[in-house]
Design an enzyme around this catalytic site. Structure first.
Site, PDB file in Angstrom:
ATOM      1  N   ASP A  61       0.833  -1.205   0.000  1.00 26.19           N
ATOM      2  CA  ASP A  61       0.000   0.000   0.000  1.00 26.19           C
ATOM      3  C   ASP A  61       0.869   1.256   0.000  1.00 26.19           C
ATOM      4  O   ASP A  61       1.685   1.442   0.901  1.00 26.19           O
ATOM      5  CB  ASP A  61      -0.939   0.000   1.213  1.00 26.19           C
ATOM      6  CG  ASP A  61      -2.094   0.989   1.033  1.00 26.19           C
ATOM      7  OD1 ASP A  61      -2.487   1.234  -0.131  1.00 26.19           O
ATOM      8  OD2 ASP A  61      -2.590   1.520   2.041  1.00 26.19           O
TER       9      ASP A  61
ATOM     10  N   TYR B 184       1.388   5.618  -0.453  1.00 27.26           N
ATOM     11  CA  TYR B 184       1.005   6.826   0.295  1.00 27.26           C
ATOM     12  C   TYR B 184       1.332   7.965  -0.651  1.00 27.26           C
ATOM     13  O   TYR B 184       2.429   8.525  -0.582  1.00 27.26           O
ATOM     14  CB  TYR B 184       1.859   6.841   1.570  1.00 27.26           C
ATOM     15  CG  TYR B 184       1.621   7.915   2.586  1.00 27.26           C
ATOM     16  CD1 TYR B 184       0.455   7.962   3.334  1.00 27.26           C
ATOM     17  CD2 TYR B 184       2.610   8.883   2.837  1.00 27.26           C
ATOM     18  CE1 TYR B 184       0.283   8.927   4.311  1.00 27.26           C
ATOM     19  CE2 TYR B 184       2.426   9.847   3.822  1.00 27.26           C
ATOM     20  CZ  TYR B 184       1.269   9.859   4.555  1.00 27.26           C
ATOM     21  OH  TYR B 184       1.097  10.815   5.541  1.00 27.26           O
TER      22      TYR B 184
ATOM     23  N   HIS C 132      -3.979  14.156   1.420  1.00 22.40           N
ATOM     24  CA  HIS C 132      -4.269  13.222   2.516  1.00 22.40           C
ATOM     25  C   HIS C 132      -3.202  13.347   3.600  1.00 22.40           C
ATOM     26  O   HIS C 132      -3.513  13.452   4.789  1.00 22.40           O
ATOM     27  CB  HIS C 132      -4.332  11.783   1.992  1.00 22.40           C
ATOM     28  CG  HIS C 132      -4.379  10.733   3.070  1.00 22.40           C
ATOM     29  ND1 HIS C 132      -5.465  10.563   3.901  1.00 22.40           N
ATOM     30  CD2 HIS C 132      -3.456   9.813   3.468  1.00 22.40           C
ATOM     31  CE1 HIS C 132      -5.208   9.568   4.756  1.00 22.40           C
ATOM     32  NE2 HIS C 132      -3.993   9.111   4.514  1.00 22.40           N
TER      33      HIS C 132
ATOM     34  N   GLU D 238     -10.494   4.044   3.778  1.00 20.51           N
ATOM     35  CA  GLU D 238      -9.594   4.834   2.932  1.00 20.51           C
ATOM     36  C   GLU D 238      -9.972   4.598   1.479  1.00 20.51           C
ATOM     37  O   GLU D 238      -9.938   3.459   1.001  1.00 20.51           O
ATOM     38  CB  GLU D 238      -8.118   4.469   3.178  1.00 20.51           C
ATOM     39  CG  GLU D 238      -7.612   4.966   4.524  1.00 20.51           C
ATOM     40  CD  GLU D 238      -6.108   4.804   4.716  1.00 20.51           C
ATOM     41  OE1 GLU D 238      -5.482   4.023   3.958  1.00 20.51           O
ATOM     42  OE2 GLU D 238      -5.563   5.460   5.631  1.00 20.51           O
TER      43      GLU D 238
ATOM     44  N   GLU E 244      -9.189   4.319  -2.044  1.00 20.97           N
ATOM     45  CA  GLU E 244      -7.953   4.081  -2.809  1.00 20.97           C
ATOM     46  C   GLU E 244      -8.299   3.391  -4.129  1.00 20.97           C
ATOM     47  O   GLU E 244      -9.399   2.894  -4.318  1.00 20.97           O
ATOM     48  CB  GLU E 244      -6.989   3.166  -2.030  1.00 20.97           C
ATOM     49  CG  GLU E 244      -6.596   3.711  -0.678  1.00 20.97           C
ATOM     50  CD  GLU E 244      -5.383   3.009  -0.070  1.00 20.97           C
ATOM     51  OE1 GLU E 244      -4.610   2.375  -0.825  1.00 20.97           O
ATOM     52  OE2 GLU E 244      -5.229   3.097   1.167  1.00 20.97           O
TER      53      GLU E 244
ATOM     54  N   ASP F 126      -8.994   0.563   2.093  1.00 21.82           N
ATOM     55  CA  ASP F 126      -8.016   0.159   3.106  1.00 21.82           C
ATOM     56  C   ASP F 126      -8.583   0.537   4.476  1.00 21.82           C
ATOM     57  O   ASP F 126      -8.221   1.552   5.061  1.00 21.82           O
ATOM     58  CB  ASP F 126      -6.687   0.876   2.822  1.00 21.82           C
ATOM     59  CG  ASP F 126      -5.615   0.538   3.841  1.00 21.82           C
ATOM     60  OD1 ASP F 126      -5.727  -0.509   4.501  1.00 21.82           O
ATOM     61  OD2 ASP F 126      -4.670   1.335   3.975  1.00 21.82           O
TER      62      ASP F 126
ATOM     63  N   ARG G 120      -7.825   3.579  13.389  1.00 23.90           N
ATOM     64  CA  ARG G 120      -6.899   4.690  13.640  1.00 23.90           C
ATOM     65  C   ARG G 120      -6.305   4.672  15.042  1.00 23.90           C
ATOM     66  O   ARG G 120      -5.140   5.032  15.224  1.00 23.90           O
ATOM     67  CB  ARG G 120      -7.619   6.029  13.415  1.00 23.90           C
ATOM     68  CG  ARG G 120      -8.150   6.243  12.017  1.00 23.90           C
ATOM     69  CD  ARG G 120      -7.053   6.254  10.982  1.00 23.90           C
ATOM     70  NE  ARG G 120      -7.585   6.568   9.656  1.00 23.90           N
ATOM     71  CZ  ARG G 120      -6.912   6.352   8.527  1.00 23.90           C
ATOM     72  NH1 ARG G 120      -5.695   5.819   8.566  1.00 23.90           N
ATOM     73  NH2 ARG G 120      -7.453   6.648   7.370  1.00 23.90           N
TER      74      ARG G 120
ATOM     75  N   GLN H 177      -3.772   1.939  15.046  1.00 22.54           N
ATOM     76  CA  GLN H 177      -2.697   2.315  14.117  1.00 22.54           C
ATOM     77  C   GLN H 177      -1.748   3.351  14.718  1.00 22.54           C
ATOM     78  O   GLN H 177      -0.523   3.205  14.649  1.00 22.54           O
ATOM     79  CB  GLN H 177      -3.322   2.858  12.826  1.00 22.54           C
ATOM     80  CG  GLN H 177      -2.322   3.274  11.762  1.00 22.54           C
ATOM     81  CD  GLN H 177      -2.969   4.094  10.646  1.00 22.54           C
ATOM     82  OE1 GLN H 177      -4.188   4.185  10.533  1.00 22.54           O
ATOM     83  NE2 GLN H 177      -2.136   4.711   9.824  1.00 22.54           N
TER      84      GLN H 177
ATOM     85  N   LYS I 145      -4.280  -2.107  10.226  1.00 28.42           N
ATOM     86  CA  LYS I 145      -4.644  -2.239   8.813  1.00 28.42           C
ATOM     87  C   LYS I 145      -4.936  -3.678   8.389  1.00 28.42           C
ATOM     88  O   LYS I 145      -5.597  -3.894   7.379  1.00 28.42           O
ATOM     89  CB  LYS I 145      -3.474  -1.748   7.941  1.00 28.42           C
ATOM     90  CG  LYS I 145      -3.077  -0.298   8.146  1.00 28.42           C
ATOM     91  CD  LYS I 145      -3.999   0.623   7.387  1.00 28.42           C
ATOM     92  CE  LYS I 145      -3.406   2.031   7.316  1.00 28.42           C
ATOM     93  NZ  LYS I 145      -4.250   2.911   6.499  1.00 28.42           N
TER      94      LYS I 145
ATOM     95  N   THR J 110      -9.071  -5.578   4.043  1.00 27.58           N
ATOM     96  CA  THR J 110      -8.945  -4.621   2.948  1.00 27.58           C
ATOM     97  C   THR J 110      -9.900  -5.103   1.868  1.00 27.58           C
ATOM     98  O   THR J 110      -9.915  -6.295   1.547  1.00 27.58           O
ATOM     99  CB  THR J 110      -7.497  -4.592   2.401  1.00 27.58           C
ATOM    100  OG1 THR J 110      -6.592  -4.392   3.485  1.00 27.58           O
ATOM    101  CG2 THR J 110      -7.313  -3.481   1.376  1.00 27.58           C
TER     102      THR J 110
ATOM    103  N   THR K 170      -4.540   6.539   0.172  1.00 31.45           N
ATOM    104  CA  THR K 170      -5.782   7.308   0.227  1.00 31.45           C
ATOM    105  C   THR K 170      -5.752   8.426  -0.804  1.00 31.45           C
ATOM    106  O   THR K 170      -4.736   9.101  -0.967  1.00 31.45           O
ATOM    107  CB  THR K 170      -5.961   7.922   1.625  1.00 31.45           C
ATOM    108  OG1 THR K 170      -5.828   6.879   2.574  1.00 31.45           O
ATOM    109  CG2 THR K 170      -7.328   8.576   1.763  1.00 31.45           C
TER     110      THR K 170
ATOM    111  N   GLU L 134     -10.139  12.704   8.061  1.00 32.57           N
ATOM    112  CA  GLU L 134      -9.965  14.040   7.492  1.00 32.57           C
ATOM    113  C   GLU L 134     -11.280  14.818   7.501  1.00 32.57           C
ATOM    114  O   GLU L 134     -11.329  15.975   7.912  1.00 32.57           O
ATOM    115  CB  GLU L 134      -9.461  13.942   6.045  1.00 32.57           C
ATOM    116  CG  GLU L 134      -8.125  13.251   5.896  1.00 32.57           C
ATOM    117  CD  GLU L 134      -7.813  12.962   4.424  1.00 32.57           C
ATOM    118  OE1 GLU L 134      -7.748  13.906   3.622  1.00 32.57           O
ATOM    119  OE2 GLU L 134      -7.647  11.776   4.084  1.00 32.57           O
TER     120      GLU L 134
END
Ligand code: MN
Length: 445
Positions: A145, A147, A152, A216, A218, A250, A254, A257, A270, A274, A376, A390
């Site tokens: 994955d 980023y 984001h 997320e 994606e 994803d 939080r 994480q 995570k 998924t 994301t 967000e």
């Protein structure tokens, strides 16, 4: 990375004899691949989405009439159909000429001008989507994955009180963590994870249900070729190593994480689930929707190994994306999912070719059927955020829904639906379908 030339299969005037295809996410200009189990079948088989139906490639592979149309490379298309019928990874490994040959054959067979004989042959291989069980399009080998959204990265930093500074490496290379394929699937429902996290205002962790469950938005990049161990893929070769793209959620715990990820990265936050959308939209189907890659002068320009003329010319892809949420209350009141954000894949700081090149640059070998998540996807405005952390400012400003409900993070019973479509003047709109998943009560509940 050479752009796939527009060809007969992108003809904007072409329609299908199958009425439901025209105007849908899956017209003949799309021809997305998936796997399905028809009611009478024991095993999963390769299928192609067309309107509200799925074309059974395994069944078609033993037929011959549809492969004879003028313009079809009959020999190669026959081999390609047989490979796809066995395992989509076999078709992937045949490479772009085979992908194209099968696409042309399918396009012409579904075209309104196809002969009655061909139509009859295909009709026997069509299943209503509502009658089949869908699975991921391939048995995914490995999953990484990335980023790659500046917005984001910035938004999350601000939301959790770290400020809007994005770490310097972000601007120089597409960064990623290695995920697990074992918990990657359609995952149309999954249980809220249990784990360890530090409750707000406390200094020691507790074990319990995830309190800050997020999604997320994606996209999934499906690797279409193997590269040998120790042999990096160059920018010039990169797109011929990519078979196509889909949608990916994803799901992220939080609280778990943020406690665990320093200094090594995401783990339990995570790896519980998924979700992938069932269909792979091929790079050839996406050809009309390519955009130039441009990097504003205020950012570092890519190093030479991540740059190229073709990248500058058409490295980007114009995909409209949205996130919708349907709460249990909405379902019980018969309400549809409510859209909570929309954005576009073109806002990513790094392109798919750069992600693939970066992954292999040290010699790492990728295999056909591996999935790369894009990270994301968030756009420049607050409404374009690709995660609820967000949108709701890390829980400080819960979002309001049409039912009067509020959400800081996801609740049990929430269904999250990702959608993607490509539209451009002079081209037929194509879609990715849906990536849909429901949050079930936790394993410990
Ligand atoms: Mn992610």
């Amino acid at each position: 990375m050479t752009l796939i030339a527009l060809n007969v299969t992108h003809d904007p005037k072409a329609t299908s004899w199958l009425g439901s295809a025209n105007g849908s996410d899956f017209p003949i200009q799309n021809l997305a691949y998936g796997r399905c189990r028809p009611q009478h079948a024991e095993t999963l088989r390769c299928g192609v989405a067309i309107g509200d139906k799925v074309l059974d490639v395994a069944q078609l592979a033993s037929q011959t009439e549809w492969l004879k149309a003028p313009g079809v490379d009959t020999a190669l298309a026959t081999l390609a159909a047989q490979a796809a019928a066995e395992d989509l990874r076999k078709l992937m490994r045949m490479g772009a000429p085979a992908w194209h040959a099968l696409r042309v054959a399918l396009f012409l067979a579904l075209h309104r001008d196809a002969s009655v004989k061909v139509q009859q042959e295909l009709e026997l291989a069509l299943h209503a989507l509502s009658d089949v069980e869908l699975a991921t399009a391939v048995q995914v080998g490995e999953y990484t994955d990335f980023y790659t959204s500046f917005y984001h990265a910035r938004n999350v930093g601000i939301a959790v009180g770290r400020g809007g500074d994005v770490s310097p490496n972000f601007f120089w290379m597409p960064i990623a963590y290695h995920g697990r394929a074992s918990s990657l699937g359609l995952n149309s429902s999954f249980r809220r994870p249990m784990g360890q996290a530090i409750p707000p205002g406390q200094s020691e962790p507790v074990f319990g249900e995830c309190q800050r469950l997020d999604y997320e938005l994606e996209m999934a990049i499906y690797v279409g070729q193997d590269n040998a161990w120790g042999q990096p893929v160059s920018m010039a070769q990169s797109e011929s190593h990519i078979f196509g793209m889909g949608l990916l959620n994803d799901w992220s715990a939080r609280d778990i994480q943020f406690w665990e990820m320093t200094p090594l990265g995401p783990f339990q936050g995570k790896n519980f689930a998924t979700s992938l959308s069932p269909w792979i939209v091929t790079m050839e189907a996406l050809a009309p929707f390519r955009l130039p890659f441009a990097r504003e002068a205020t950012y570092p320009q890519p190093l030479a190994y991540l740059d190229g003329e073709a990248l500058r010319d058409h490295g980007g892809i114009d995909v409209n994306l949205s996130v919708s949420l349907q709460t249990a209350q909405m379902r019980s009141r018969g309400l549809q999912a409510q859209q909570i954000s929309q954005t576009n894949f073109k806002h990513q700081h790094w392109c798919v070719s750069q992600m693939l090149v970066q992954h292999t640059i040290g010699g790492c070998n990728l295999h056909a059927g591996d999935v790369l998540g894009t990270g994301t996807i968030s756009g420049p405005t607050p409404e374009e955020a690709g995660a609820i952390i967000e949108l709701a400012h890390a829980g400080q400003k819960p979002i309001s829904l049409a039912t009067g409900e509020k959400r800081a993070f996801l609740s049990d019973g929430d269904v999250v639906v990702l959608r993607g479509t490509c539209e451009r003047e002079g081209a037929v709109r194509i879609g990715f379908g849906e990536c849909r998943g429901e949050v079930l009560p936790s394993i410990g509940a």
